[in-house]
Design a protein around this motif. Structure first.
Motif, mmCIF file in Angstrom:
data_model
loop_
_atom_site.group_PDB
_atom_site.id
_atom_site.type_symbol
_atom_site.label_atom_id
_atom_site.label_comp_id
_atom_site.label_asym_id
_atom_site.label_seq_id
_atom_site.Cartn_x
_atom_site.Cartn_y
_atom_site.Cartn_z
ATOM 1 N N GLY A 1 -25.823 10.217 39.808
ATOM 2 C CA GLY A 1 -26.020 8.862 39.244
ATOM 3 C C GLY A 1 -26.845 7.895 39.813
ATOM 4 O O GLY A 1 -27.945 8.247 39.968
ATOM 5 N N THR A 2 -26.475 6.655 40.269
ATOM 6 C CA THR A 2 -27.595 5.849 40.961
ATOM 7 C C THR A 2 -27.689 6.151 42.396
ATOM 8 O O THR A 2 -26.834 6.494 43.092
ATOM 9 C CB THR A 2 -27.303 4.227 40.870
ATOM 10 O OG1 THR A 2 -25.935 4.122 41.642
ATOM 11 C CG2 THR A 2 -26.778 3.927 39.216
ATOM 12 N N TRP A 3 -28.933 5.739 42.808
ATOM 13 C CA TRP A 3 -29.306 6.123 44.266
ATOM 14 C C TRP A 3 -28.297 5.179 44.882
ATOM 15 O O TRP A 3 -27.860 5.496 46.321
ATOM 16 C CB TRP A 3 -30.782 5.528 44.690
ATOM 17 C CG TRP A 3 -31.221 4.388 44.702
ATOM 18 C CD1 TRP A 3 -31.796 3.568 43.820
ATOM 19 C CD2 TRP A 3 -31.015 3.346 45.877
ATOM 20 N NE1 TRP A 3 -32.093 2.282 44.197
ATOM 21 C CE2 TRP A 3 -31.817 2.204 45.629
ATOM 22 C CE3 TRP A 3 -30.798 3.879 47.216
ATOM 23 C CZ2 TRP A 3 -31.690 1.317 46.488
ATOM 24 C CZ3 TRP A 3 -30.821 2.748 48.267
ATOM 25 C CH2 TRP A 3 -31.540 1.271 47.653
ATOM 26 N N GLN A 4 -28.035 3.972 44.630
ATOM 27 C CA GLN A 4 -26.919 3.327 45.491
ATOM 28 C C GLN A 4 -25.569 3.842 45.478
ATOM 29 O O GLN A 4 -24.928 3.995 46.698
ATOM 30 C CB GLN A 4 -26.940 1.810 44.983
ATOM 31 C CG GLN A 4 -27.902 0.808 44.842
ATOM 32 C CD GLN A 4 -28.855 1.189 43.530
ATOM 33 O OE1 GLN A 4 -28.998 1.961 43.068
ATOM 34 N NE2 GLN A 4 -29.579 0.076 43.412
ATOM 35 N N VAL B 1 -28.713 15.072 42.421
ATOM 36 C CA VAL B 1 -30.000 14.391 41.764
ATOM 37 C C VAL B 1 -29.585 12.868 41.472
ATOM 38 O O VAL B 1 -28.347 12.763 41.131
ATOM 39 C CB VAL B 1 -30.622 15.071 40.667
ATOM 40 C CG1 VAL B 1 -31.273 16.239 41.194
ATOM 41 C CG2 VAL B 1 -29.621 15.242 39.302
ATOM 42 N N PHE B 2 -30.258 12.093 41.682
ATOM 43 C CA PHE B 2 -29.910 10.733 41.677
ATOM 44 C C PHE B 2 -31.200 9.827 41.118
ATOM 45 O O PHE B 2 -32.388 10.272 41.598
ATOM 46 C CB PHE B 2 -29.189 9.973 42.562
ATOM 47 C CG PHE B 2 -29.734 10.107 44.126
ATOM 48 C CD1 PHE B 2 -30.918 9.202 44.285
ATOM 49 C CD2 PHE B 2 -29.929 11.321 44.685
ATOM 50 C CE1 PHE B 2 -31.376 9.280 45.584
ATOM 51 C CE2 PHE B 2 -30.406 11.300 45.887
ATOM 52 C CZ PHE B 2 -31.256 10.086 46.436
ATOM 53 N N CYS B 3 -31.178 8.623 40.554
ATOM 54 C CA CYS B 3 -32.093 7.764 40.308
ATOM 55 C C CYS B 3 -31.713 6.319 40.307
ATOM 56 O O CYS B 3 -30.974 5.861 41.043
ATOM 57 C CB CYS B 3 -32.832 8.280 38.818
ATOM 58 S SG CYS B 3 -31.608 8.038 37.418
ATOM 59 N N ARG B 4 -32.471 5.707 39.385
ATOM 60 C CA ARG B 4 -32.144 4.091 39.430
ATOM 61 C C ARG B 4 -30.997 3.590 38.416
ATOM 62 O O ARG B 4 -30.026 3.073 38.771
ATOM 63 C CB ARG B 4 -33.277 3.273 38.767
ATOM 64 C CG ARG B 4 -32.920 1.936 38.611
ATOM 65 C CD ARG B 4 -34.170 0.955 37.953
ATOM 66 N NE ARG B 4 -34.634 1.587 36.717
ATOM 67 C CZ ARG B 4 -33.930 1.094 35.777
ATOM 68 N NH1 ARG B 4 -33.179 0.303 35.470
ATOM 69 N NH2 ARG B 4 -34.590 1.774 34.440
ATOM 70 N N SER B 5 -30.519 4.631 37.338
ATOM 71 C CA SER B 5 -29.494 4.288 36.434
ATOM 72 C C SER B 5 -28.631 5.375 36.225
ATOM 73 O O SER B 5 -27.515 5.277 35.581
ATOM 74 C CB SER B 5 -30.137 3.503 35.166
ATOM 75 O OG SER B 5 -30.672 4.776 34.342
ATOM 76 N N GLY B 6 -28.938 6.629 36.293
ATOM 77 C CA GLY B 6 -28.303 7.713 36.122
ATOM 78 C C GLY B 6 -28.866 8.529 34.936
ATOM 79 O O GLY B 6 -28.507 9.652 34.575
ATOM 80 N N SER B 7 -29.806 7.822 34.240
ATOM 81 C CA SER B 7 -30.242 8.637 33.008
ATOM 82 C C SER B 7 -31.630 9.558 33.243
ATOM 83 O O SER B 7 -31.410 10.694 32.839
ATOM 84 C CB SER B 7 -31.304 7.587 32.189
ATOM 85 O OG SER B 7 -32.084 8.046 31.008
ATOM 86 N N ARG B 8 -32.307 9.281 34.380
ATOM 87 C CA ARG B 8 -33.351 10.365 34.809
ATOM 88 C C ARG B 8 -32.642 11.346 35.582
ATOM 89 O O ARG B 8 -32.898 12.618 35.459
ATOM 90 C CB ARG B 8 -34.528 9.809 35.496
ATOM 91 C CG ARG B 8 -35.490 8.978 34.643
ATOM 92 C CD ARG B 8 -36.438 8.196 35.674
ATOM 93 N NE ARG B 8 -36.009 7.014 36.277
ATOM 94 C CZ ARG B 8 -36.508 6.195 36.948
ATOM 95 N NH1 ARG B 8 -37.876 6.416 37.263
ATOM 96 N NH2 ARG B 8 -35.878 5.238 37.384
#
Length: 104
Positions: free
Chosen positions: A93-96, A66-73
């Motif tokens: 973590g981040t999608w990048q 799982v990943f998102c913009r910052s790692g929080s979600r």
């Protein structure tokens, strides 16, 4: 491990790389508009607020990233999945970060 990695439970890239090479289920938990602006090739978009309603999509998966913009979600998503019995979840973590590993 850095402060944000410790805070958001981000895994080291070796574990992430191994999971991705083994065909992990890649899940972007950002909003549909964020996802459409760019994500990881082969990833599916299951927004964090829809995760519980979509648990059937995670069944039978050997590993889940799982990943998102910052790692929080993605940290929250990992917790939700684990509280629903999934033990094979990695917070990418981040999608990048995940995208960089996918494109290695």
């Amino acid at each position: 491990m850095g402060f944000f990695s410790a805070l958001f439970g981000k895994t080291d890239n070796s574990q992430l790389t191994e999971a991705i090479r083994a065909g992990a289920f890649l899940v972007d938990v950002r909003t549909p508009s964020e996802f459409s602006a760019g994500s990881v090739k082969g990833a599916v978009n299951i927004p964090l607020d829809k995760l519980v309603d979509q648990l059937s999509k995670f069944k039978e998966k050997n590993s889940i990233v799982v990943f998102c913009r910052s790692g929080s979600r993605s940290s929250q998503a990992k917790s939700i999945l684990e509280s629903n019995g999934f033990t094979n979840v990695i917070n990418g973590g981040t999608w990048q970060n995940v995208n960089e590993v996918v494109n290695q």
